[in-house]
Design an enzyme around this catalytic site. Structure first.
Site, PDB file in Angstrom:
ATOM      1  N   TYR A 144       0.851  -1.189   0.000  1.00  0.00           N
ATOM      2  CA  TYR A 144       0.000   0.000   0.000  1.00  0.00           C
ATOM      3  C   TYR A 144       0.884   1.235   0.000  1.00  0.00           C
ATOM      4  CZ  TYR A 144      -3.579   3.368   1.564  1.00  0.00           C
ATOM      5  OH  TYR A 144      -4.431   4.440   1.670  1.00  0.00           O
ATOM      6  N   ASP A 239       9.219   2.755   0.029  1.00  0.00           N
ATOM      7  CA  ASP A 239       8.154   3.385   0.791  1.00  0.00           C
ATOM      8  C   ASP A 239       8.373   3.003   2.249  1.00  0.00           C
ATOM      9  OD1 ASP A 239       5.900   4.149   2.138  1.00  0.00           O
ATOM     10  OD2 ASP A 239       4.477   3.323   0.685  1.00  0.00           O
ATOM     11  N   LYS A 267       3.819   8.488   9.210  1.00  0.00           N
ATOM     12  CA  LYS A 267       3.660   7.823  10.507  1.00  0.00           C
ATOM     13  C   LYS A 267       4.663   8.322  11.567  1.00  0.00           C
ATOM     14  CE  LYS A 267       0.762   4.350   8.571  1.00  0.00           C
ATOM     15  NZ  LYS A 267       0.808   3.804   7.229  1.00  0.00           N
TER      16      LYS A 267
HETATM   17  C1  LIG Z   1       0.162   4.287   5.931  1.00  0.00           C
HETATM   18  C2  LIG Z   1       0.932   4.079   4.678  1.00  0.00           C
HETATM   19  C3  LIG Z   1       0.837   4.958   3.579  1.00  0.00           C
HETATM   20  C4  LIG Z   1      -0.165   6.067   3.534  1.00  0.00           C
HETATM   21  O1  LIG Z   1       0.033   7.027   4.510  1.00  0.00           O
HETATM   22  P1  LIG Z   1      -1.192   7.991   4.921  1.00  0.00           P
HETATM   23  O2  LIG Z   1      -0.583   8.932   5.898  1.00  0.00           O
HETATM   24  O3  LIG Z   1      -2.247   7.095   5.491  1.00  0.00           O
HETATM   25  O4  LIG Z   1      -1.662   8.659   3.679  1.00  0.00           O
HETATM   26  C5  LIG Z   1       1.686   4.762   2.518  1.00  0.00           C
HETATM   27  N1  LIG Z   1       2.581   3.757   2.512  1.00  0.00           N
HETATM   28  C6  LIG Z   1       2.680   2.892   3.531  1.00  0.00           C
HETATM   29  C7  LIG Z   1       3.718   1.815   3.476  1.00  0.00           C
HETATM   30  C8  LIG Z   1       1.856   3.007   4.632  1.00  0.00           C
HETATM   31  O5  LIG Z   1       1.944   2.108   5.623  1.00  0.00           O
END
Ligand SMILES: *Cc1c(COP(=O)(O)O)cnc(C)c1O
Length: 427
Positions: A144, A239, A267
């Site tokens: 994601y 990511d 995060k």
């Molecule tokens: C949470 C997450 C996102 C998205 O971040 P948001 O602040 O919810 O938009 C993107 N990549 C990874 C790996 C994530 O865990």
């Protein structure tokens, strides 16, 4: 009755908010039942609207790595708020946090702040496309990268090598530029490079996947991606929205000793405030506006309250040499002891863990990609989830999510968690 007030609040919320929530996973659709509405959180604990207390293994989906409402972060936010909480001008604070990160994370020279992980990944992809002059990207099933159009793509059928929209509203035109491969399947990646020679701007990956449950890279997968990207002048994007400042201060780049061309954050970097970021070497980051031509902007980017929360959180982590060993050890204990308990109950399971990220899959075989994560017994997970919830243990409400261990989870909380799991009844 359990969850009585949450239930009433959820009914009310659904009248005014689509599905009653501002982010879908919070609605408990996967596990069923009523989402628990929280009203406060401190350290390892959250308190719901009915005054029931839970040990929290989500920690706001990762940001609360110090535990909730850490006193020093709270004091820093309060102090900052009095000086002003949004200027729309540059501040010294933004350089301070950028410098701390750039000097302590391998392989990045500059960092641009945004307000979410979604924004970070979306912007990193635009930058990769602008920098390389190519359109296509490769992503992995089950990873994601936020909800921007290019990432809401599922595998195409049959001979098609390009993706299909995974949500109404994503156009076929956008989908055709996102190619999908199975996580840990390097041959598929090689095939995609062969079929799309000279067209792939970037490969984006969660270096430890956390959004299909926790899934680890195997057989030097990340190193192989580095090599094939180099051979094809394609950018490798890590990511690290989940793994950044969690697996180590330098994230997965440090743990696996693999250099990414661009890295995205979110995060933990915001310490609980809405922050994302993307970073890379000078030659790539210089292509961003205002210096370069690739446009990207944000009214609240680098917001002083958010920067203060992030900076204080990162400093607390960095100045504590035992921080990572301690949270990793807590997670290791949970991993080992939960495994023992489930074995004693003859419940087939696999626990995937890297550092303080872990998932329990109720599956007989190993889980190393999305298809395997999907084969796990999710109805058993849902049962497990609800029995733990009722007993004050708050797990992510889906078998496709990762548990995040915070620094506030100590022996007492671990003991209590294991005591509840010992009473788990397979049904
Ligand atoms: C949470 C997450 C996102 C998205 O971040 P948001 O602040 O919810 O938009 C993107 N990549 C990874 C790996 C994530 O865990």
């Amino acid at each position: 009755m359990l969850y009585q007030r949450s239930s009433a609040l959820f009914d009310e919320a659904q009248k005014y908010i689509p599905g009653g929530v501002n982010s879908p996973v919070r609605a408990f659709k996967s596990v069923g039942g009523v989402p628990v509405f929280m009203k406060s959180a401190k350290g390892a604990y959250m308190t719901d609207a009915d005054d029931k207390v839970y040990i929290d293994y989500i920690n706001s989906w990762g940001p609360a790595i110090l535990g909730h409402t850490h006193p020093e972060v709270l004091a820093a936010i309060q102090k900052q708020a009095e000086k002003g909480f949004s200027f729309g001008t540059p501040t010294e604070l933004e350089t301070e946090i950028a410098k701390l990160i750039v000097e302590n994370v391998p392989n990045i020279d500059q960092i641009r702040m945004v307000s979410s992980g979604t924004e970070a990944c979306m912007s990193a992809i635009r930058l990769a496309r602008g920098y390389t002059g190519r359109d296509k990207i490769i992503k992995f099933e089950g990873c994601y990268h936020g909800h921007s159009d290019s990432f809401l793509i599922k595998a195409g059928s049959g001979a098609a090598t390009f993706g299909n929209p995974n949500s109404p509203g994503v156009t076929a035109g956008t989908a055709k530029d996102t190619l999908l491969a199975r996580y840990n399947d390097f041959e598929q990646v090689e095939d995609l490079f062969r079929l799309n020679q000279g067209e792939i701007a970037a490969v984006i990956i969660e270096p430890v996947a956390g959004n299909m449950g926790c899934v680890l890279p195997e057989n030097n997968f990340l190193q192989k991606l580095r090599t094939i990207c180099d051979e094809n002048k394609t950018l490798l994007i890590f990511d690290e929205v989940m793994t950044g400042f969690r697996l180590a201060f330098g994230g997965a780049q440090e743990i696996f000793n693999v250099k990414a061309d661009l890295v995205t954050y979110g995060k933990v970097i915001g310490g609980g405030m809405p922050v994302g970021a993307f970073a890379g070497r000078n030659e790539i980051m210089d292509a961003l506006a205002p210096k370069g031509a690739v446009y990207q902007a944000g009214t609240l980017s680098g917001n002083p309250l958010a920067m203060r929360a992030g900076l204080t959180t990162l400093e607390l982590i960095k100045n504590d040499p035992d921080f990572y060993p301690r949270i990793n050890k807590a997670a290791e204990t949970l991993d080992f002891e939960i495994g023992k308990i489930l074995n004693s109950k003859n419940i087939p399971h696999r626990i995937n863990r890297k550092g303080s990220m872990m998932s329990v899959f109720f599956h007989v075989n190993s889980v190393s990609n999305f298809d395997e994560a999907a084969m796990a017994n999710h109805s058993l997970f849902n049962n497990f989830f609800h029995q733990l919830l009722a007993n004050g243990i708050y797990l992510p409400p889906s078998g496709y999510e990762t548990w995040f261990i915070s620094n506030a989870i100590q022996e007492k909380e671990i003991d209590k968690t294991l005591e509840v799991i010992r009473k788990f009844e397979y049904s």
